[in-house]
Design a protein around this motif. Structure first.
Motif, PDB file in Angstrom:
ATOM      1  N   LEU A   1      13.068   0.495  -0.563  1.00 43.26           N
ATOM      2  CA  LEU A   1      13.923   0.774  -1.714  1.00 43.26           C
ATOM      3  C   LEU A   1      15.380   0.457  -1.391  1.00 43.26           C
ATOM      4  O   LEU A   1      16.101  -0.115  -2.210  1.00 43.26           O
ATOM      5  N   VAL A   2      15.790   0.831  -0.197  1.00 46.11           N
ATOM      6  CA  VAL A   2      17.171   0.550   0.224  1.00 46.11           C
ATOM      7  C   VAL A   2      17.434  -0.952   0.214  1.00 46.11           C
ATOM      8  O   VAL A   2      18.482  -1.421  -0.238  1.00 46.11           O
TER       9      VAL A   2
ATOM     10  N   SER B   1       0.900   9.674  -9.751  1.00 53.72           N
ATOM     11  CA  SER B   1      -0.466   9.911  -9.272  1.00 53.72           C
ATOM     12  C   SER B   1      -0.566   9.900  -7.745  1.00 53.72           C
ATOM     13  O   SER B   1      -1.561  10.364  -7.190  1.00 53.72           O
ATOM     14  N   ARG B   2       0.438   9.323  -7.078  1.00 55.13           N
ATOM     15  CA  ARG B   2       0.451   9.197  -5.614  1.00 55.13           C
ATOM     16  C   ARG B   2      -0.679   8.321  -5.084  1.00 55.13           C
ATOM     17  O   ARG B   2      -0.992   8.343  -3.891  1.00 55.13           O
ATOM     18  N   ARG B   3      -1.287   7.542  -5.944  1.00 53.25           N
ATOM     19  CA  ARG B   3      -2.388   6.666  -5.543  1.00 53.25           C
ATOM     20  C   ARG B   3      -1.864   5.530  -4.675  1.00 53.25           C
ATOM     21  O   ARG B   3      -0.793   4.986  -4.928  1.00 53.25           O
ATOM     22  N   LYS B   4      -2.652   5.167  -3.658  1.00 56.13           N
ATOM     23  CA  LYS B   4      -2.268   4.067  -2.775  1.00 56.13           C
ATOM     24  C   LYS B   4      -3.258   2.910  -2.947  1.00 56.13           C
ATOM     25  O   LYS B   4      -4.469   3.105  -2.839  1.00 56.13           O
ATOM     26  N   TYR B   5      -2.721   1.745  -3.192  1.00 63.81           N
ATOM     27  CA  TYR B   5      -3.557   0.582  -3.443  1.00 63.81           C
ATOM     28  C   TYR B   5      -4.146   0.008  -2.154  1.00 63.81           C
ATOM     29  O   TYR B   5      -3.545   0.090  -1.083  1.00 63.81           O
TER      30      TYR B   5
ATOM     31  N   PRO C   1       0.816  -1.222   0.000  1.00 61.14           N
ATOM     32  CA  PRO C   1       0.000   0.000   0.000  1.00 61.14           C
ATOM     33  C   PRO C   1       0.848   1.270   0.000  1.00 61.14           C
ATOM     34  O   PRO C   1       0.451   2.289  -0.578  1.00 61.14           O
ATOM     35  N   GLU C   2       1.988   1.196   0.661  1.00 62.35           N
ATOM     36  CA  GLU C   2       2.880   2.356   0.681  1.00 62.35           C
ATOM     37  C   GLU C   2       4.323   1.857   0.645  1.00 62.35           C
ATOM     38  O   GLU C   2       4.733   1.048   1.488  1.00 62.35           O
TER      39      GLU C   2
ATOM     40  N   SER D   1       3.084   3.017  -4.460  1.00 59.02           N
ATOM     41  CA  SER D   1       2.367   1.805  -4.077  1.00 59.02           C
ATOM     42  C   SER D   1       2.540   0.771  -5.185  1.00 59.02           C
ATOM     43  O   SER D   1       2.847   1.133  -6.325  1.00 59.02           O
ATOM     44  N   ALA D   2       2.357  -0.511  -4.857  1.00 55.76           N
ATOM     45  CA  ALA D   2       2.560  -1.549  -5.867  1.00 55.76           C
ATOM     46  C   ALA D   2       1.747  -2.795  -5.561  1.00 55.76           C
ATOM     47  O   ALA D   2       1.450  -3.096  -4.405  1.00 55.76           O
ATOM     48  N   ILE D   3       1.387  -3.496  -6.643  1.00 53.09           N
ATOM     49  CA  ILE D   3       0.734  -4.806  -6.561  1.00 53.09           C
ATOM     50  C   ILE D   3       1.424  -5.723  -7.563  1.00 53.09           C
ATOM     51  O   ILE D   3       1.652  -5.336  -8.711  1.00 53.09           O
TER      52      ILE D   3
END
Length: 290
Positions: free
Chosen positions: A150-151, A193-197, A143-144, A170-172
């Protein structure tokens, strides 16, 4: 009374759809104020968009048995409706990972993404991400995406800088599964878009992945059937040639013997040739039966 929708961006960068209902308040027949109610209908709009997308994607998937082209089209359809980035990866017959498609609104970034994937190929032993989804056949949702993720994923300092510059939000990652076999994975990522899944987005991603996996399996079965037909045709052509070759010699010498056109010495050679070719044909038939 007026009802309309407006898209807004909140202070924290989220994109929302607001449904506004207004009416004019009057006093003594004269307008004195505007009364209004605003409702957050973002989820409803997303659900409507998701249903339309699934219907369109289903049509695209069913329209062709060329699954590589089809999945590339589906990835492009997902941007920007469902994601800022969409990628499709499949496992080849030798179990190596092949990136089939990448989609983004900026085509230059798509080419860059392919180059990045070549420079930093996936570690198939990674504990999460695409390799883990391929191993387990289970989806992953983030979700975030925090900086520490990333590290942990970066292969070197430059790789980390690139991922930070992209600005993953965010990613799926949903597996492409058919009959308990994982064929690949489809990845949705938000950034600009800064959208959160959330759970609804995960359900949509898995539904799309299921359709895509079926398309891959159908295409592979079709190709296998075509290959089987090709091999059958080659086999029949070879068998036909192998059976006709001794028959030609047998019939030719039999004709000459019946016509009495050869002397006694040649007749013995003719009979020997007939016998040899008959034995050859008998061996071919035995091989076919085996």
């Amino acid at each position: 009374p007026t009802v309309y929708e407006v898209d807004i961006i909140t202070k924290d960068g989220r994109r929302l759809t607001i449904e506004v209902s207004t009416r004019i308040a009057r006093r003594d027949g004269q307008p004195v104020a505007v009364e209004g109610i605003a409702r957050d209908v973002t989820e409803r709009k997303r659900a409507e968009v998701a249903l339309r997308f699934l219907a369109e994607a289903g049509g695209v998937i069913a329209s062709s048995l060329d699954y590589e082209t089809t999945l590339a089209s589906v990835a492009r359809m997902a941007v920007p409706t469902l994601a800022d980035w969409c990628a499709v990866d499949v496992l080849d017959d030798d179990r190596t990972l092949k990136r089939l498609a990448v989609a983004h609104v900026d085509q230059a970034k798509v080419e860059w993404a392919y180059e990045l994937q070549k420079r930093y190929p996936a570690d198939m032993d990674a504990p999460r991400g695409i390799p883990n989804v391929l191993r387990t056949g289970k989806s992953e949702i983030y979700p975030e995406i925090a900086d520490e993720m990333l590290v942990a994923a970066a292969l070197d300092a430059e790789h980390l800088k690139i991922m930070r510059d992209i600005g993953f939000t965010s990613a799926i990652i949903a597996p492409l599964v058919v009959q308990n076999r994982t064929l690949g994975a489809i990845t949705f990522i938000t950034a600009e878009s800064r959208r959160k899944y959330g759970p609804d987005d995960l359900a949509l991603a898995e539904s799309l992945a299921q359709r895509a996996a079926t398309a891959i399996e159908n295409a592979r079965l079709y190709r296998s059937a075509q290959e089987a037909n090709r091999l059958k045709d080659e086999f029949l052509a070879t068998v036909s040639h192998e059976l006709r070759t001794p028959l030609t010699a047998i019939l030719g010498w039999a004709y000459l013997l019946r016509a009495g056109q050869i002397d006694e010495g040649s007749a013995a050679a003719a009979l020997e040739t007939i016998e040899r070719n008959a034995r050859s044909q008998a061996q071919i038939i035995d091989d076919l039966l085996d």
